[in-house]
Design an enzyme around this catalytic site. Structure first.
Site, PDB file in Angstrom:
ATOM      1  N   HIS A 172       0.374  -1.342  -0.398  1.00  0.00           N
ATOM      2  CA  HIS A 172       0.011  -0.763   0.290  1.00  0.00           C
ATOM      3  C   HIS A 172       1.108   1.688   0.293  1.00  0.00           C
ATOM      4  O   HIS A 172       2.130   1.344   1.089  1.00  0.00           O
ATOM      5  CB  HIS A 172      -0.983   0.121   0.828  1.00  0.00           C
ATOM      6  CG  HIS A 172      -2.130  -1.191   1.108  1.00  0.00           C
ATOM      7  ND1 HIS A 172      -2.006  -2.107   0.003  1.00  0.00           N
ATOM      8  CD2 HIS A 172      -3.041  -1.195   1.865  1.00  0.00           C
ATOM      9  CE1 HIS A 172      -3.208  -2.993   0.059  1.00  0.00           C
ATOM     10  NE2 HIS A 172      -3.618  -1.901   1.844  1.00  0.00           N
ATOM     11  N   LYS A 593     -12.933   4.800   7.506  1.00  0.00           N
ATOM     12  CA  LYS A 593     -12.825   6.296   6.196  1.00  0.00           C
ATOM     13  C   LYS A 593     -14.782   6.318   5.595  1.00  0.00           C
ATOM     14  O   LYS A 593     -15.350   7.358   5.998  1.00  0.00           O
ATOM     15  CB  LYS A 593     -13.216   6.319   4.721  1.00  0.00           C
ATOM     16  CG  LYS A 593     -12.737   7.211   3.589  1.00  0.00           C
ATOM     17  CD  LYS A 593     -12.352   6.792   2.414  1.00  0.00           C
ATOM     18  CE  LYS A 593     -12.794   7.531   1.191  1.00  0.00           C
ATOM     19  NZ  LYS A 593     -13.584   6.774   0.487  1.00  0.00           N
TER      20      LYS A 593
END
Length: 953
Positions: A172, A593
């Protein structure tokens, strides 16, 4: 010049190491920071001239004076210093701005190395002080608390055998450092460690200081900003570097620590081979296809080959060392019939070479066997003949065979009084074989559920009558996306058939929303010829299909989905073939999120608990895979605290966790750090399984004591309430508020992630410009760089304030939870850390980048108000007067870093302003400067701020 590390007397250095007061303990850190800063200043003058050095000092001074004025509530003076700094930055040309950003960024590179060295120093100090109780996060500390709670040695060993932690390395894109920079970091870290040796001669200290200066010069002359985006192969290589840098040497050391802890606490003197396998490794790099079009079957194959190649090279090196050191002769000690039989079997496979091997290792059967093992691993023992033949021993295709051969050597040594030789040279290698097998790390395959759905629908429409157990489909005019999905399963089947079948054992379905998502993968796997249920004859364990639940809604639905899956007659044969084992992955980044800090934390906790309840009902052996990030906004935080905060009776000791981006460097750049990181995870897992606090309290007839892990009904009701309130506040103000997305796009450097060339993966799953399409990593990245850190705390203040205000005894309830409930402790302390790293004085500057001033003011005022609410409530609940008051080490680090991070933020805002003006076509914008140079300078500020905050996103 005299060495900056030269002491007035060496006894003072020893006193620092053994000190208990904070000032003396931190003296070596202050010395390293001061000395490295002085050497960097010397390099700046030499390489770029006095003007750059003077600008660095001027900006640093203004930042420090501004911070001091703010601390003393002298707001006009603080604003004056800020105005002076911004005026200076506005006059900078792009080239100078780039060099300034590099200078401040390099300072943090060095300070981070100094702090890391201090962590190692304090660990050594702890080991030297035998009178000091072992730390809670250490294995010895956990075993001591278990012993004191009444656990016997046999009970402790039984629980330890249940523990296995698996760090899974991912690519990532949050690691900004280039591979060449990481090598130089490692070299400076080694030099700092050598400078700590007591005593040292003046000449040696001068030489070491000169070497540090050379390495800093080399760093300055190295491009810190990538010219090209890294390919997946580069990311594979970067992750594999950590094995050579630390992990290979860490594993034997780690097991020795476990061995010593058991001896010290329970008096059990076990050999290394009596210990269970406590660690294995995994990777996503080269297997994670979700949103990354560059991960192809060829890349997956190359990832496996690179891992195996590195491991075989390591095994050959270990064997060569053993072969050189062990020269037991049958003229001095006896032989082993089993070893002799194995040697004869191998020599029969090498009829032309046998005579030469026997002549080279006459009377040295152990060496001869080690030479045969080396040959099977593709090595060449140092023998005194040049082979003209092509005879080869067959390569190992099973780690059990390699371990069996090593056990023959071990037994032969032990039988003839060579136990010390076996313990030094053979036992550590056997431990490594048990850890790495022949593949080093398993490679997970990951793809999004939507692509599986699209592929199944397209194939069934294009090829009517296609069944799940059909042979491989013929070439058909399928879309590239579906072709890629089918090719992936074909590649898995081929790799399992012709390679090591244990290398691919997990298939992750991101975006899973139903049991059908798992059945579609089963359908596609069978279509591609993948033996999902395994093949005992080939020792193929099969492939566990793991749904990844990411959103708040999906976490809430996960138990129902899994019950439907595990009770389905169609799925039962696969479960039975897997020994009723199932893996489920929980997503921290996307749930945060999606719903904010409290809702994400609580829904993951409840899903975790409920999934284990359903697994027990369905007779399923569940292992949860935790998709945690490095930052608080992506599920990060202290490791021991996070593992211990898992639900009571919902953890079986099997722990898989993603280790993402920059986290790899923090945890695995050095043997001491890697050993500590792995020990923390093992100790925390054992702590969470044993729950010594609960056992101790139960023996007293009290199950609600401090840190027992017990969940009281009122705590559950409290968290339900906090989660609902914070979720609605977060959704209303952040996710469902179009103003916030516009503010985020225009007032943070999120768009610059593309130019930073951090990783191979695109920031979005598609080309759409929407919040829903934006990945969690750039979402956190933008808020982190602009010092807002919104995902880590937004909604928390409203929820806590409302609960304390509206409920009688509400504040006392929250304080009790902070004292006794591990989950709430972990959550609130992570929020506190994020608030401490946030800075709305800096964030206001980023808000000025938003063209619509009314919109900017609305959003900024909203964010700042919630920040202040969260800050006030954290202080009220913790009883502190300032953030991090009870963690002075981190508080001092943040306080000392801010004056050096601030100038990079000032520079970044100015450069972003120029870029926005150029994009808007404003006359005279960027003064004709090249856009590539501007992007490069902005990327330098991204690197520097990341190093300063020790977080990217």
């Amino acid at each position: 010049m005299p060495s900056l590390w030269q002491p007035s007397d060496w006894s003072s250095r020893l006193a620092e190491l053994r000190a208990t007061d904070t000032h003396t303990k931190e003296a070596p850190l202050r010395r390293d920071v001061r000395s490295l800063g002085a050497l960097l200043g010397e390099v700046l003058r030499e390489q770029s001239g006095d003007r750059l050095f003077d600008l660095v000092e001027q900006l640093r001074r203004l930042a420090t004076e501004r911070r001091e004025a703010e601390f003393n509530h002298q707001h006009e003076a603080a604003q004056a210093k800020l105005d002076e700094a911004l005026a200076l930055v506005r006059d900078l040309d792009t080239a100078t701005a780039y060099q300034l950003a590099r200078a401040f960024g390099f300072y943090f590179e060095l300070i981070n190395l100094a702090e890391t060295n201090h962590r190692k120093r304090r660990r050594l100090a702890g080991l030297l002080d035998t009178a000091r109780p072992p730390q809670r996060g250490s294995l010895q500390g956990t075993l001591r608390r278990m012993r004191e709670a009444g656990y016997t040695a046999d009970e402790a060993l039984t629980l330890l055998r249940d523990i296995c932690i698996t760090p899974v390395f991912t690519a990532h894109p949050t690691e900004v450092a280039r591979r060449s920079v990481m090598f130089k970091r490692h070299r400076i870290a080694e030099l700092l460690e050598q400078l700590d040796r007591v005593p040292n001669t003046e000449d040696a200290l001068n030489r070491l200081q000169s070497d540090v200066l050379t390495e800093i010069t080399a760093l300055w002359q190295t491009d810190d900003v990538r010219n090209e985006r890294p390919e997946v192969r580069d990311e594979i290589r970067m992750a594999l570097d950590f094995y050579d840098a630390s992990i290979f040497d860490t594993i034997p050391t780690l097991y020795t620590e476990v061995q010593n802890a058991l001896r010290k606490e329970y008096g059990r003197d076990l050999s290394l081979l009596d210990l269970p396998t406590l660690v294995r490794f995994g990777s996503w790099i080269g297997g994670d296809r979700d949103g990354n079009p560059f991960v192809t079957p060829e890349v997956t194959r190359e990832s496996l080959e690179m891992s195996r190649s590195l491991l075989e090279k390591h095994y050959r090196q270990r064997l060569s060392e053993a072969l050189q050191q062990i020269a037991a002769s049958t003229q001095q000690v006896g032989s082993s019939p089993e070893l002799q039989a194995a040697i004869e079997r191998y020599l029969r496979m090498l009829p032309s070479e046998a005579k030469n091997l026997i002549a080279r290792f006459r009377f040295e059967q152990v060496r001869l066997m080690l030479a045969c093992i080396l040959l099977r691993l593709g090595g060449t023992p140092q023998i005194s003949y040049a082979s003209k033949h092509s005879e080869r021993l067959p390569q190992y295709d099973c780690a059990d065979d390699l371990e069996r051969d090593l056990q023959l050597v071990r037994n032969a040594l032990i039988t003839h009084h060579g136990i010390r030789l076996a313990e030094m040279w053979i036992d550590p290698l056997i431990i490594e074989v048990r850890t790495y097998g022949l593949h080093l790390q398993t490679l997970d395959i990951r793809q999004h559920a939507k692509l599986h759905l699209q592929a199944v629908e397209e194939i069934t429409q294009a090829i009517p009558g296609t069944a799940p157990d059909s042979p491989l489909i013929e070439e058909k005019p399928l879309t590239p996306q579906t072709t890629d999905v089918v090719d992936t399963f074909r590649a898995i089947a081929d790799l399992k058939l012709h390679g090591d079948p244990t290398t691919i054992q997990q298939y992750i379905i991101s975006g899973a929303t139903s049991a059908e998502d798992v059945f579609r993968v089963l359908w596609l796997a069978r279509l591609g010829g993948v033996p999902v249920a395994g093949n005992p004859k080939r020792k193929d364990p099969g492939m566990l299909i793991a749904p990844l639940f990411e959103s708040i809604e999906d976490l809430q639905n996960a138990p129902v989905i899994c019950r439907a899956l595990w009770t389905s007659p169609a799925y039962a044969p696969l479960l039975d073939a897997a020994g009723r084992r199932q893996e489920v992955m929980l997503g921290y980044s996307d749930s945060n999120k999606d719903g904010g800090m409290i809702a994400s934390t609580w829904e993951i906790y409840k899903a975790h608990r409920a999934l284990h309840d359903v697994a027990r009902e369905c007779n399923v052996k569940l292992r949860l895979f935790h998709g945690r990030g490095g930052t608080v906004g992506r599920g990060g935080g202290p490791t021991h605290r996070a593992i211990y905060a898992q639900p009571l009776n919902s953890f079986n000791g099997q722990y898989r966790i993603t280790e993402q981006g920059e986290v790899l460097n923090w945890k695995y750049s050095d043997v001491v750090l890697a050993e500590r990181s792995l020990e923390l995870m093992i100790a925390a897992s054992l702590d969470a399984v044993a729950r010594p606090d609960l056992r101790a309290h139960q023996s007293c007839g009290d199950c609600t004591g401090h840190l027992t892990g017990e969940m009281l009904p009122e705590w559950e009701q409290t968290l339900d309430h906090l989660a609902v309130v914070s979720f609605h506040r977060y959704r209303e103000d952040i996710l469902d508020n179009p103003d916030t997305f516009d503010y985020f796009q225009q007032g943070t450097p999120v768009a610059e992630l593309e130019h930073a060339k951090i990783g191979s993966r695109p920031a979005k799953r598609s080309g759409k410009r929407s919040l829903a399409d934006l990945r969690a990593i750039p979402w956190v990245f933008g808020w982190m760089q602009s010092r807002h850190l919104v995902p880590a705390w937004y909604g928390v203040g409203t929820a806590l304030e409302g609960f304390a205000r509206d409920n009688t005894g509400g504040l006392d309830q929250l304080r009790t939870m902070l004292r006794d409930f591990p989950l709430f402790i972990d959550m609130l302390r992570n929020v506190e850390m994020a608030l401490a790293k946030s800075d709305f004085g800096i964030a206001r500057l980023y808000a000025s980048l938003v063209p619509d001033r009314a919109l900017a003011d609305r959003v900024f005022t909203m964010l700042q108000a919630e920040f202040e609410r969260a800050r006030s409530m954290v202080l009220l609940i913790t009883g502190q007067s300032e953030l991090m008051e009870q963690n002075q080490v981190l508080a001092r680090s943040i306080r000392l870093r801010n004056p050096y991070v601030d100038p990079m933020s000032w520079i970044q805002v100015e450069l972003l302003r120029r870029k926005h003006e150029a994009a808007a076509g404003k006359p005279g914008s960027i003064n004709g400067e090249d856009e590539a140079a501007l992007n490069r300078a902005i990327t330098a500020t991204i690197n520097g701020i990341s190093a300063g905050l020790r977080n990217t996103g």
